[in-house]
Structures are given as structure tokens and as C-alpha cells.
Write a protein that holds these residues in place. Structure first.
Motif, short mmCIF file in Angstrom:
data_model
loop_
_atom_site.label_atom_id
_atom_site.label_comp_id
_atom_site.label_asym_id
_atom_site.label_seq_id
_atom_site.Cartn_x
_atom_site.Cartn_y
_atom_site.Cartn_z
N TRP A 17 16.21 -38.42 -24.27
CA TRP A 17 17.62 -38.53 -24.65
C TRP A 17 17.84 -39.74 -25.57
O TRP A 17 17.27 -40.80 -25.35
CB TRP A 17 18.51 -38.68 -23.42
N ARG A 18 18.71 -39.57 -26.56
CA ARG A 18 19.17 -40.69 -27.39
C ARG A 18 20.57 -40.36 -27.90
O ARG A 18 20.90 -39.22 -28.19
CB ARG A 18 18.21 -40.94 -28.55
N TRP A 19 21.38 -41.41 -27.99
CA TRP A 19 22.76 -41.24 -28.44
C TRP A 19 22.81 -41.20 -29.96
O TRP A 19 22.09 -41.92 -30.65
CB TRP A 19 23.64 -42.37 -27.91
N THR A 20 23.69 -40.35 -30.49
CA THR A 20 23.87 -40.21 -31.93
C THR A 20 25.33 -40.50 -32.27
O THR A 20 26.09 -41.00 -31.44
CB THR A 20 23.48 -38.79 -32.38
N ARG A 21 25.73 -40.15 -33.48
CA ARG A 21 27.12 -40.36 -33.88
C ARG A 21 28.07 -39.50 -33.05
O ARG A 21 27.68 -38.42 -32.59
CB ARG A 21 27.30 -40.01 -35.35
N PRO A 22 29.32 -39.93 -32.82
CA PRO A 22 30.28 -39.08 -32.12
C PRO A 22 30.41 -37.72 -32.80
O PRO A 22 30.25 -37.59 -34.02
CB PRO A 22 31.59 -39.88 -32.21
N ALA A 23 30.70 -36.71 -32.02
CA ALA A 23 30.73 -35.35 -32.55
C ALA A 23 31.93 -35.09 -33.44
O ALA A 23 31.84 -34.35 -34.43
CB ALA A 23 30.72 -34.35 -31.39
N LEU A 24 33.08 -35.68 -33.13
CA LEU A 24 34.31 -35.40 -33.87
C LEU A 24 34.48 -36.40 -35.01
O LEU A 24 34.41 -37.62 -34.81
CB LEU A 24 35.50 -35.47 -32.92
N ARG A 25 34.68 -35.88 -36.24
CA ARG A 25 34.82 -36.76 -37.40
C ARG A 25 36.07 -37.60 -37.31
O ARG A 25 36.08 -38.79 -37.64
CB ARG A 25 34.81 -35.92 -38.69
N ARG A 26 37.17 -37.00 -36.90
CA ARG A 26 38.46 -37.70 -36.78
C ARG A 26 39.34 -36.90 -35.84
O ARG A 26 39.06 -35.74 -35.52
CB ARG A 26 39.14 -37.82 -38.14
N LEU A 27 40.42 -37.54 -35.39
CA LEU A 27 41.40 -36.81 -34.60
C LEU A 27 42.21 -35.89 -35.50
O LEU A 27 42.40 -36.19 -36.68
CB LEU A 27 42.33 -37.79 -33.87
N PRO A 28 42.73 -34.78 -34.97
CA PRO A 28 43.56 -33.90 -35.79
C PRO A 28 44.89 -34.55 -36.13
O PRO A 28 45.31 -35.52 -35.48
CB PRO A 28 43.74 -32.67 -34.89
N SER A 29 45.57 -34.02 -37.11
CA SER A 29 46.84 -34.61 -37.56
C SER A 29 47.91 -34.53 -36.50
O SER A 29 48.84 -35.34 -36.48
CB SER A 29 47.31 -33.88 -38.83
N TRP A 30 47.82 -33.57 -35.56
CA TRP A 30 48.86 -33.42 -34.54
C TRP A 30 48.65 -34.33 -33.34
O TRP A 30 49.48 -34.37 -32.43
CB TRP A 30 48.93 -31.96 -34.06
N ALA A 31 47.55 -35.07 -33.29
CA ALA A 31 47.23 -35.92 -32.14
C ALA A 31 47.64 -37.36 -32.39
O ALA A 31 47.78 -37.80 -33.54
CB ALA A 31 45.74 -35.84 -31.83
N ARG A 32 47.80 -38.11 -31.32
CA ARG A 32 48.00 -39.54 -31.42
C ARG A 32 46.71 -40.24 -30.99
O ARG A 32 45.77 -39.61 -30.51
CB ARG A 32 49.18 -40.00 -30.56
N ALA A 33 46.66 -41.56 -31.16
CA ALA A 33 45.44 -42.30 -30.86
C ALA A 33 45.13 -42.25 -29.37
O ALA A 33 46.03 -42.26 -28.52
CB ALA A 33 45.60 -43.75 -31.31
N GLY A 34 43.85 -42.21 -29.04
CA GLY A 34 43.42 -42.20 -27.65
C GLY A 34 42.10 -41.48 -27.47
O GLY A 34 41.56 -40.88 -28.41
N GLY A 35 41.56 -41.55 -26.27
CA GLY A 35 40.29 -40.91 -25.97
C GLY A 35 40.40 -39.40 -25.92
O GLY A 35 41.46 -38.83 -25.62
#
Length: 823
Positions: free
Chosen positions: A552-570
Motif C-alpha cells: 500500500w502507498r498513498w497517492t494524490r486525493p481522488a477528487l480534483r476539486r469540490l463541485p460548484s454546488w458544495a461548500r468547503a469541508g471534508g
């Protein structure tokens, strides 16, 4: 064949959690990956209340005479269809209910001295009432206590309200309570109902624990002999044409009883007497039914119903002519089986649970609900955490003083499994019971000493010896493995194989995690041509990959960015899957308008599981209409009785080439819904909307569907994800859209995994050579050791984080069975 991999994601807030500090979440997050877990609310919930309505000699099949109980408790809670009293007699059973122990540990073997009654109870002042009172609970016992309890024994420690019956118990009229000089005039059930109502109406800031010990439907003592129970005025003419259910059984007034031990060979009972007894019991139970309804009504008026566990059960069952017996304290199923209904915070509504449980387990559950430490070594386990236990100790006491003195107070001692019931008569090694339920469901042929069952009898005798001396949960709740099959010397018949148990092979300790380099919550895994990809809860969906030779090894996060309809957060509980020629990432992103933790489901696309996923479209895939987002492609209908919260836990299932999305509506009550998707998996299928599959008064989440032949298996997680009692369950149905009759079964729990804390959030990964189950569990920060209860992340116990575990998953006769660990 199993379907393509289907993924669950952990839902968030459990029934008893209302608070987790946001700062603590950041403290356990992986570097650059955001929080490992979802945030929770900010204020701790009040401690729950518990009310136990304890009936006397009620058969499991007599629940039909309590329609209000079934409607108010069963329909709003869980009915345990395989509940039993492991010592089916009034006083030993009640001693187990106040101590949480089997008979060999609390000492009460019968109703009367020298080996039974209240005087035989060891450490009588050390009971559940004292444990809860010591921890801040207002406690009460009203009604029948242990047999032979008298005024001279004094008020028992730990009970703020102490009103046990001391005389006129079985006349049903004018009972005498502890400390009273005169009888209280009236019908006993009505008097107990009024006293219970007064206890529940008392104003207090403390949580409460109450046992209402009813006499119904016990027989009436008149002139030194037992006659049918007495009815209250409203029901004296009810059930005038009722026939006992026992009349329809082949075991009723059994003809051939020569194969039974001598003390069980009795004369045939009078049909007239049995009809009168059955009708009297039904009438008495209607008054008890009114008392249960009064409890619910009083709790509702005081505003405590939603925060109260209400339990309805009996101390033992009763035989109404089966095997010619009209009694209890015998090891036949009719005496062992008892009703058990539970409603309360986190208890699934309208559910039935076929897990074998006992009255000893009920005590462990009460302590688990209230988070109270016992003052004794408890022999039971919580009702929802029986794990891989496959054998339960059953026993009776001696009926006469001479046999009590000769045989240590024992009558019969044995065990019961899913298939067999075995018991040996104390002092008579060549007499006993052995019934094969697979061939003989009515227990008509005693196989004790049968040459074809020698191996079976030896194995069950070995288990009896082991459990007969057990003390503590670990020793009294064990998985012994398979019982040998009868040999060809046994008479022929259609054998039914004992159901496979979802249990791990015996191990000395809990397993090691598969991935510990960073926190892993809500795992979703998928196989690619190059290896395996994992995504988890966190900032922009943390992602890891496994490659042969590199691990196992960690890579870049899967999601490039949050969608326009979302607010900041996990981002919570993402699910990665291949749909057609492309890859999809379903995720729960934070939105405005649904409170601090409200989320909606979106979908992102990528050409590869290793690429960065781009959010698709300007609208959520699934979202409630009250969210401050563009209208979602699918909206949960309003007016459904669900809380105004978010949508989480997306999980893709492909059925015959058609993709479907399962998800959870957040909050309590919670539900699992199903949405057919278009062929690309990016929008609802034309002309379709989501539909509800399951609903729970507690937390049900992380839906995963497996296909097995023509049937479907649904995995879900239940309970409070931040506690060690979080667990994984499964159901089976012949229809993807109808789970109304599906029975819930345990799959993963703290007990079945040898001590893992909060195993859940499971996902299934299918490869050509095997199918595996991956899930998360809590470990102490900086170690691989699970914390021990009463751990509650962010509130009680050490700093901790979630890590990844794996195990082989097999399907045996359509049931998921967890095999060896994967490290």
C-alpha cells in the motif's frame, strides 16, 4: 456469482451521539488528507432511560394476545424471535436478570431453599439496581421480585423505589407490597400499572431505570393447587372459544414417552383444564398489554419516550400439554423460548432478529445502553454483539430437598445449538435429553444414548462441561465449531445442515490492520488491471493504491476539486467504481441549508481509477429540496417522516448490467434508498425516482448489495460509529426493491472479531480467485491496539483513529461468512 464490487460508506451520527468536537477530528487527520472521520454535533445527548416490563410464565407464542405491545414496542423496535431463558424457572431467571450471570455464578437453582429462592442469591445487595444508582440513575423495582423474598430480608441496596410483592402474589387480588401492613385492594396488574405510572411521572433531572414485575400470566394459587389465571373485569368473557396452540402440535399429549427420563414421564393432562388455562392466560395478558401501553403513553406525555429503552419479556416460557407437561423448569423449547421486544434509541423499527439471545444478554445490553460498569463479572453479551457464539448453556435445578442435597441443587444441565438440544440429568449419567431439531422439530424422539448420535452426544457433553463452569463473557460465549454429523447407525430422515455461522476461526487475539500509515474511514476498494485502489473519508477523498511487490502507498486525493454546488469541508464516504468504459466516484460533499454537517451526493468522472476525478454537472445527483443548491437530479420526497438532514453513503450496485445507487438519509430515523441510474451512471434512469428500502429508528448506513444466484444480500452498518459497539449486519431478499420481510443477522462485531473496536463501514472486493471484505475499526493513536469499552471517540477513552482491516468473505448457502484475516 457475486455482483461486481459494491461499496458502503459509513453514515455518521449514531443514536446516542450528539456531540464530537471538531478540533479533535483535525487532530487525528492524515497530513494533507483532511479529517479521517465526519464531524458530529456539539452537545452530548442525555443518558437514556430504561423500563423493563417483566412478565411471568409467558410463552413466546402468546404475544398474539398483546396487540398494543406489538404495535407500540414491536412496530417501533425489534422483536427477537429466538430469545430464551437459559434456566426456565421464575427465581433463577430473575436472579440472572438482576446479576447478569448464569446460575452457577449467582447461586439460585430453584424457587425454594436450600438451593433456591431469594436466600440462595449470592451477594444480594450487589445487583443491577445498585450499579445504575451508583452511576446517577434513579432506580425502581415494582412488582414480583425473587421467590421467597420477605419483609424480614429488608430493603435491597441500590433501589430508590422499592415496592416488591411479598404476599398474595398469585391470587391476582389485594396484593401486599414490601413494608405495607395491609393489602392494597384491587386487581394486581392494575395496581402495578398505577404505581409504574407514578414512578414515570416523578419529576427528576436524573435518568431512570425501572423494572415492572407483573404476575400475569402465571397461574392462580387457590386451595393449595394451581388453577387458571384470574382475569380483570374488562376481559372476563374474552377468548371464550380459544383453543391452546399446543393442541395443534404433534407433541401434545405425546403418546410414546418411554424414551424420556423417568422424572419427565407424567400422565396426560385434561383438555378441559388446558383450555381454561390458555383462556385465563390470554385474558390476564390483555391487562398486561394495557399496562405496557400505559408505560408508552406516560413516557410520551413526559417527553421521555424518544430517550427511553422499553423492554418487554418474560422470565420463562411454559408448556401447555406438550410432552404431557403443564409446567416450566424443563428443557423443552416451549419452556426455554420467551418473548423479547425492545424499542429505544438506535433500535431498528419494525425489525425481527433471529439471533439466539438470552435473558443474561439483556443485562449486558442494559449496561451497554446506559454505559454503566457492573459490580459483578457479567456472563452475557449485548443483544447486538453476540458474535460467533454457537452454543448456549441451559440448565434446571432440583425440585425436591433430597435431590438438591445429593446433586448440588441441579436437575439437568446441557446446551442448545441451532440444531441440537442436549441435557444430562444430574446424578443419573444414563438419563438425559438429546433432540435433533433438523429431523425432529417437535422433539418427539429422544436420541440420548442413540448409537448413531454417540459423536454428537460426546461433543455436546464436552461443551456442557466447558460452559457449566464458565464465568465472564469471554468464557460463557464461545464458538466451538461444527457438531459431528449423526452416523449411518442413526435412523434415516431428511437432515438439514446446521446453518453456517458468521464467525471467525478461533484466534488468541484481535487481528492486525492491513493499512496503518494514515487513518482510513469508510473504505471503498476496487480492482484494476494494475492493482487495487482504495478511497476513504477526508479532504478531496484520500486515495491509496496497492501493487504487487510494493504493498500500500498513498497517492494524490481522488477528487480534483469540490463541485460548484458544495461548500468547503471534508468529503464523506466516497465510492469508486467502473461504469462502462469509464470510472465514477460517488461522494458526499457539504452543502448549505442543511445544518452544519449536511451533505449531498455528487458524481465525478475520470478515464482511470488513478486519474483525478472531475465533478460532473452543476447540480447534485441526490439532495433534499431544502438544500441551498441547484435542484438535484433526484430529491427525497418531503413528508416522509425523516429528519431535515442530508444525504450520504453512496454505493453503486450493478444488476444485470443496470447501475443502481444506494444511499442513506442522514439523521434519526435513518433510511436506505435505491435510485436506478442511466447507463453511464451519471444521472437517474429516465422516468425513475429513488425509493425507500429500509428505515430504522436508529442508525442504519453503509448499504452494500451482493448478488447470490437469484437472491440479494444487503450489508449495512448499525449503531454509533464512534463507539466500539458499531457493527456490520446483513439481510437476504429475493427482490432488490423489497426488504420488508428480510431478517437482520450479525456479520461483524467487537465480539466476533476478538476485540476490534467498532468494526463496520464494510466494502466487498471481488477478484477472480476470491472475494474479500474490507472495513474500518478504531485503534489507539500510535499503536495497532483497539481501545476497550467504554470508549467513545472525542468524549471518553484514549486518542484514536480508524484503520483498515481485511478478511476473506465466503457465501455458504446464501449466507455471508467471514473467514481468515488478511494482513
Amino acid at each position: 456469482m457475486l455482483s461486481p464490487p459494491i461499496r458502503p460508506r459509513t453514515g455518521w451520527i449514531a443514536a446516542l451521539v450528539v456531540a464530537l468536537a471538531t478540533g479533535l477530528l483535525a487532530a487525528v487527520a492524515p497530513a494533507g488528507a483532511g479529517p479521517d472521520r465526519r464531524t458530529a454535533q456539539e452537545a452530548q445527548a442525555p443518558r437514556p432511560n430504561v423500563v423493563v416490563v417483566l412478565l411471568d410464565d409467558m410463552r413466546a407464542d402468546q404475544l398474539r394476545f398483546m396487540p398494543r405491545t406489538r404495535a407500540l414496542i414491536g412496530a417501533h423496535g425489534t422483536t427477537y424471535t429466538r430469545a430464551m431463558s437459559p434456566h426456565p424457572l421464575c427465581c433463577p431467571a430473575r436472579a440472572s436478570l438482576v446479576t447478569g450471570q448464569y446460575t452457577q455464578n449467582h447461586g439460585v437453582k430453584s424457587n425454594f431453599p436450600p438451593s433456591g429462592g431469594f436466600p440462595a442469591l449470592r451477594r444480594p445487595g450487589n445487583t443491577i439496581g445498585r450499579w445504575l444508582a451508583r452511576d446517577g440513575y434513579r432506580t425502581g423495582w415494582i412488582g414480583k421480585y425473587l421467590n421467597e423474598y420477605r419483609n424480614e430480608h429488608g430493603r435491597q441496596r441500590g433501589w430508590h423505589t422499592w415496592q416488591p410483592l411479598v404476599r398474595n402474589l398469585y391470587t391476582y387480588k389485594d396484593p401486599v407490597f414490601y413494608g405495607d401492613a395491609r393489602p392494597t385492594p384491587g386487581y394486581v396488574t392494575s395496581i402495578l400499572r398505577r404505581r409504574t405510572d407514578r414512578f414515570l411521572s416523578a419529576r427528576s433531572k436524573r435518568p431512570f431505570f425501572l423494572v415492572a414485575g407483573h404476575v400475569a400470566p402465571h397461574g392462580t394459587l387457590r386451595g393449595g393447587r394451581w388453577v387458571p389465571p384470574v382475569a380483570a373485569a374488562p376481559y372476563t368473557n374474552a377468548y371464550r372459544k380459544l383453543r391452546p396452540s399446543s393442541f395443534r402440535k404433534p407433541s401434545y399429549a405425546e403418546r410414546a414417552i418411554d424414551d424420556l427420563p423417568r422424572d419427565l414421564r407424567v400422565k396426560k393432562p385434561s383438555r378441559r383444564y388446558l383450555r381454561g388455562y390458555a383462556r385465563g392466560s390470554a385474558r390476564a395478558l390483555r391487562s398486561a398489554d394495557d399496562a405496557v401501553a400505559s408505560v408508552v403513553r406516560r413516557l410520551k406525555r413526559t417527553g421521555e419516550l424518544a430517550n427511553t429503552y422499553v423492554v418487554v419479556t418474560s422470565d420463562n416460557g411454559f408448556l401447555l400439554g406438550e410432552h404431557r407437561i403443564v409446567d416450566k423448569d424443563v428443557l423443552f423449547d416451549e419452556a426455554l423460548d420467551v418473548p423479547l421486544l425492545v424499542r429505544g434509541p438506535g433500535i431498528p423499527a419494525g425489525a425481527t432478529d433471529a439471533t439466539p439471545v438470552t435473558l443474561v444478554d439483556l443485562v449486558a445490553s442494559i449496561l451497554d445502553w446506559t454505559d454503566v460498569r457492573p459490580g459483578r463479572r457479567i456472563d452475557g453479551v449485548p443483544l447486538d454483539d453476540t458474535g460467533g457464539r454457537d452454543t448456549i448453556l441451559i440448565q434446571t435445578g432440583a425440585q425436591t430437598r433430597p435431590t438438591a442435597l445429593m446433586n448440588g441443587g441441579w436437575g439437568y444441565r446441557g446446551v442448545t445449538t441451532a440444531r441440537y438440544l442436549y441435557a444430562r440429568r444430574a446424578g443419573h449419567p444414563h438419563q438425559g435429553l438429546l433432540f435433533d431439531r433438523a429431523r425432529d422439530p417437535y422433539q418427539l424422539r429422544n436420541r440420548y444414548g442413540d448409537r448413531g448420535y454417540r459423536a454428537v452426544q460426546r461433543e455436546l457433553a464436552r461443551r456442557t462441561a466447558a460452559l457449566g463452569q464458565c464465568a465472564g463473557a469471554a468464557g460463557c460465549n464461545r464458538s466451538f465449531g461444527a457438531v459431528p454429523e449423526p452416523t449411518a447407525d442413526a435412523s434415516t430422515g431428511s437432515l438439514v445442515v446446521e446453518p453456517a455461522l458468521a464467525t471467525f476461526a478461533s484466534r488468541a487475539a484481535y487481528p492486525d490492520p492491513a493499512l496503518t500509515s494514515a487513518p482510513v474511514g469508510d473504505p471503498s476498494l476496487v480492482r484494476t488491471g494494475r492493482g487495487t485502489v482504495l478511497v476513504a473519508t477526508g479532504t478531496l477523498v484520500p486515495r491509496a493504491r496497492w501493487d504487487k511487490g510494493r504493498g500500500w502507498r498513498w497517492t494524490r486525493p481522488a477528487l480534483r476539486r469540490l463541485p460548484s454546488w458544495a461548500r468547503a469541508g471534508g468529503v464523506w464516504a466516497a465510492d469508486i467504481a467502473r461504469v462502462g468504459k469509464g470510472w465514477r466516484l460517488y461522494y458526499s460533499a457539504p452543502v448549505a441549508g442543511l445544518g452544519k454537517h449536511g451533505r449531498c451526493i455528487g458524481v465525478a468522472v475520470a478515464p482511470s481509477a488513478y486519474a483525478r476525478f472531475r465533478p460532473g454537472g452543476k447540480r447534485p445527483l441526490v439532495c433534499p429540496p431544502r438544500a441551498k443548491t441547484p435542484d438535484a437530479l433526484d430529491q427525497v420526497p418531503g413528508g416522509t417522516g425523516l429528519p431535515k438532514r442530508g444525504i450520504i453513503d453512496p454505493s453503486l450496485f450493478v444488476d444485470d448490467g443496470r447501475p443502481h445507487l444506494l444511499y442513506k438519509t442522514d439523521g434519526i430515523p435513518s433510511s436506505i434508498r435505491l435510485l436506478p441510474l442511466n447507463g453511464r451512471g451519471t444521472a437517474p434512469a429516465k422516468g425513475t425516482r429513488s425509493r425507500e428500502l429500509l428505515r430504522s429508528d436508529g442508525v442504519i448506513e453503509n448499504p452494500v448489495v451482493l448478488r447470490y444466484g437469484d437472491d440479494y444480500v444487503l450489508l449495512t452498518s448499525e449503531g454509533d460509529y464512534s463507539r466500539c459497539t458499531y457493527r456490520e449486519t446483513w439481510r437476504r431478499s429475493s427482490s432488490l426493491t423489497d426488504w420488508s420481510g428480510a431478517v437482520r443477522h450479525p456479520l461483524l462485531s467487537r465480539r466476533s472479531t476478538d476485540g476490534l473496536c467498532g468494526p463496520g463501514g464494510a466494502d466487498v472486493l471481488e477478484t477472480p480467485d476470491r472475494t474479500t471484505l474490507w472495513f474500518h475499526g478504531w485503534v489507539r493513536e500510535g499503536t495497532t491496539r483497539p481501545p476497550k469499552p467504554p470508549f467513545w471517540f472525542g468524549h471518553r477513552g484514549p486518542r484514536a483513529r480508524r484503520v483498515l482491516y481485511g478478511a476473506v468473505l465466503r457465501m455458504v448457502d446464501g449466507e455471508p461468512v467471514v473467514g481468515r484475516w488478511l494482513g
